[in-house]
Design a protein around this motif. Structure first.
Motif, PDB file in Angstrom:
ATOM      1  N   ILE A  27       0.832  -1.202   0.000  1.00 37.81           N
ATOM      2  CA  ILE A  27       0.000   0.000   0.000  1.00 37.81           C
ATOM      3  C   ILE A  27       0.867   1.252   0.000  1.00 37.81           C
ATOM      4  O   ILE A  27       0.577   2.222  -0.693  1.00 37.81           O
ATOM      5  CB  ILE A  27      -0.933   0.014   1.239  1.00 37.81           C
ATOM      6  CG1 ILE A  27      -1.798  -1.253   1.282  1.00 37.81           C
ATOM      7  CG2 ILE A  27      -1.789   1.265   1.267  1.00 37.81           C
ATOM      8  CD1 ILE A  27      -2.791  -1.380   0.151  1.00 37.81           C
ATOM      9  N   GLU A  28       1.908   1.229   0.804  1.00 36.26           N
ATOM     10  CA  GLU A  28       2.759   2.413   0.905  1.00 36.26           C
ATOM     11  C   GLU A  28       4.207   1.983   1.153  1.00 36.26           C
ATOM     12  O   GLU A  28       4.457   1.107   1.974  1.00 36.26           O
ATOM     13  CB  GLU A  28       2.273   3.308   2.046  1.00 36.26           C
ATOM     14  CG  GLU A  28       2.998   4.641   2.136  1.00 36.26           C
ATOM     15  CD  GLU A  28       2.311   5.610   3.081  1.00 36.26           C
ATOM     16  OE1 GLU A  28       1.860   5.166   4.150  1.00 36.26           O
ATOM     17  OE2 GLU A  28       2.209   6.795   2.728  1.00 36.26           O
ATOM     18  N   GLN A  67     -10.957  -3.547   6.377  1.00 38.18           N
ATOM     19  CA  GLN A  67     -10.720  -2.798   5.145  1.00 38.18           C
ATOM     20  C   GLN A  67     -10.313  -3.749   4.018  1.00 38.18           C
ATOM     21  O   GLN A  67      -9.559  -4.687   4.238  1.00 38.18           O
ATOM     22  CB  GLN A  67      -9.575  -1.801   5.318  1.00 38.18           C
ATOM     23  CG  GLN A  67      -9.890  -0.621   6.186  1.00 38.18           C
ATOM     24  CD  GLN A  67      -8.702   0.346   6.247  1.00 38.18           C
ATOM     25  OE1 GLN A  67      -7.706   0.210   5.559  1.00 38.18           O
ATOM     26  NE2 GLN A  67      -8.843   1.340   7.098  1.00 38.18           N
ATOM     27  N   SER A  68     -10.812  -3.435   2.819  1.00 37.72           N
ATOM     28  CA  SER A  68     -10.285  -4.106   1.637  1.00 37.72           C
ATOM     29  C   SER A  68      -8.979  -3.402   1.252  1.00 37.72           C
ATOM     30  O   SER A  68      -8.659  -2.346   1.794  1.00 37.72           O
ATOM     31  CB  SER A  68     -11.294  -4.003   0.483  1.00 37.72           C
ATOM     32  OG  SER A  68     -11.420  -2.642   0.097  1.00 37.72           O
ATOM     33  N   PHE A  75      -8.001   5.281   2.177  1.00 42.97           N
ATOM     34  CA  PHE A  75      -7.869   5.938   3.477  1.00 42.97           C
ATOM     35  C   PHE A  75      -6.467   6.481   3.710  1.00 42.97           C
ATOM     36  O   PHE A  75      -6.273   7.399   4.493  1.00 42.97           O
ATOM     37  CB  PHE A  75      -8.269   4.986   4.602  1.00 42.97           C
ATOM     38  CG  PHE A  75      -9.757   4.749   4.670  1.00 42.97           C
ATOM     39  CD1 PHE A  75     -10.648   5.812   4.709  1.00 42.97           C
ATOM     40  CD2 PHE A  75     -10.272   3.458   4.687  1.00 42.97           C
ATOM     41  CE1 PHE A  75     -12.013   5.604   4.766  1.00 42.97           C
ATOM     42  CE2 PHE A  75     -11.638   3.239   4.742  1.00 42.97           C
ATOM     43  CZ  PHE A  75     -12.511   4.318   4.779  1.00 42.97           C
ATOM     44  N   ARG A  76      -5.473   5.914   3.028  1.00 46.19           N
ATOM     45  CA  ARG A  76      -4.104   6.400   3.161  1.00 46.19           C
ATOM     46  C   ARG A  76      -3.995   7.859   2.724  1.00 46.19           C
ATOM     47  O   ARG A  76      -3.181   8.614   3.238  1.00 46.19           O
ATOM     48  CB  ARG A  76      -3.176   5.528   2.317  1.00 46.19           C
ATOM     49  CG  ARG A  76      -1.724   5.833   2.452  1.00 46.19           C
ATOM     50  CD  ARG A  76      -0.922   4.873   1.618  1.00 46.19           C
ATOM     51  NE  ARG A  76      -1.197   4.998   0.190  1.00 46.19           N
ATOM     52  CZ  ARG A  76      -0.598   5.864  -0.623  1.00 46.19           C
ATOM     53  NH1 ARG A  76       0.304   6.680  -0.151  1.00 46.19           N
ATOM     54  NH2 ARG A  76      -0.897   5.906  -1.900  1.00 46.19           N
ATOM     55  N   GLU A  77      -4.865   8.247   1.774  1.00 44.72           N
ATOM     56  CA  GLU A  77      -4.836   9.608   1.241  1.00 44.72           C
ATOM     57  C   GLU A  77      -5.543  10.599   2.160  1.00 44.72           C
ATOM     58  O   GLU A  77      -5.389  11.806   2.003  1.00 44.72           O
ATOM     59  CB  GLU A  77      -5.546   9.643  -0.130  1.00 44.72           C
ATOM     60  CG  GLU A  77      -5.027   8.630  -1.129  1.00 44.72           C
ATOM     61  CD  GLU A  77      -3.688   9.042  -1.708  1.00 44.72           C
ATOM     62  OE1 GLU A  77      -3.460  10.254  -1.831  1.00 44.72           O
ATOM     63  OE2 GLU A  77      -2.866   8.152  -2.002  1.00 44.72           O
ATOM     64  N   MET A  78      -6.333  10.107   3.100  1.00 47.36           N
ATOM     65  CA  MET A  78      -7.164  10.999   3.910  1.00 47.36           C
ATOM     66  C   MET A  78      -6.393  11.546   5.105  1.00 47.36           C
ATOM     67  O   MET A  78      -5.504  10.885   5.635  1.00 47.36           O
ATOM     68  CB  MET A  78      -8.419  10.248   4.381  1.00 47.36           C
ATOM     69  CG  MET A  78      -9.268   9.790   3.202  1.00 47.36           C
ATOM     70  SD  MET A  78     -10.746   8.935   3.700  1.00 47.36           S
ATOM     71  CE  MET A  78     -11.748  10.307   4.234  1.00 47.36           C
ATOM     72  N   PRO A  79      -6.758  12.770   5.539  1.00 45.53           N
ATOM     73  CA  PRO A  79      -6.063  13.347   6.693  1.00 45.53           C
ATOM     74  C   PRO A  79      -6.444  12.604   7.966  1.00 45.53           C
ATOM     75  O   PRO A  79      -7.519  12.009   8.041  1.00 45.53           O
ATOM     76  CB  PRO A  79      -6.584  14.791   6.733  1.00 45.53           C
ATOM     77  CG  PRO A  79      -7.879  14.754   6.001  1.00 45.53           C
ATOM     78  CD  PRO A  79      -7.764  13.664   4.968  1.00 45.53           C
ATOM     79  N   PRO A  80      -5.577  12.632   8.975  1.00 46.15           N
ATOM     80  CA  PRO A  80      -5.908  11.968  10.240  1.00 46.15           C
ATOM     81  C   PRO A  80      -7.136  12.606  10.895  1.00 46.15           C
ATOM     82  O   PRO A  80      -7.402  13.789  10.695  1.00 46.15           O
ATOM     83  CB  PRO A  80      -4.662  12.198  11.108  1.00 46.15           C
ATOM     84  CG  PRO A  80      -3.615  12.740  10.214  1.00 46.15           C
ATOM     85  CD  PRO A  80      -4.278  13.282   8.996  1.00 46.15           C
TER      86      PRO A  80
END
Ligand code: ZN
Length: 107
Positions: A27-28, A67-68, A75-80
């Motif tokens: 993912i990252e 999570q899929s 969600f990795r792109e979303m702010p905390p």
């Protein structure tokens, strides 16, 4: 997949079935730390795993998730989430729990 990561993420921690080639998705990649999504084809559970490499040592931390892999990337792109959001969400649950239950239970 990176060599060290492929050695450490070999089987599902919940049912011990071996992961297939397509079950693990990177993912990252931050160099010394990598985030993987592992989906078990045998038991259907998924895990997010952080693999850390430092001074030739490799360690990992895993967390069971619903999570899929697509969710994990999104969600990795979303702010905390911050404290203001948590307080507002708590207030909404206090004040509108009946409406929330109706929305969730609606067929
Ligand atoms: Zn499994």
């Amino acid at each position: 997949m990176h060599d060290a990561s492929s050695r450490i993420l070999t089987q599902c921690p919940l049912c011990s079935e071996k992961y297939g080639d397509t079950d693990i998705r990177l993912i990252e990649d931050l160099g010394t730390s990598r985030l993987f999504h592992c989906a078990c084809a045998s038991c259907g559970n998924a895990m997010l795993a952080v693999v850390l490499e430092a001074s030739g040592m490799v360690s990992s931390v895993g967390m069971v998730t619903d999570q899929s892999a697509a969710d994990a990337e999104r969600f990795r792109e979303m702010p905390p989430i911050g404290p203001d959001f948590c307080i507002a969400a708590h207030g909404d649950l206090e004040e509108r729990s009946f409406a929330l239950c109706q929305a969730v239970l609606r067929p």
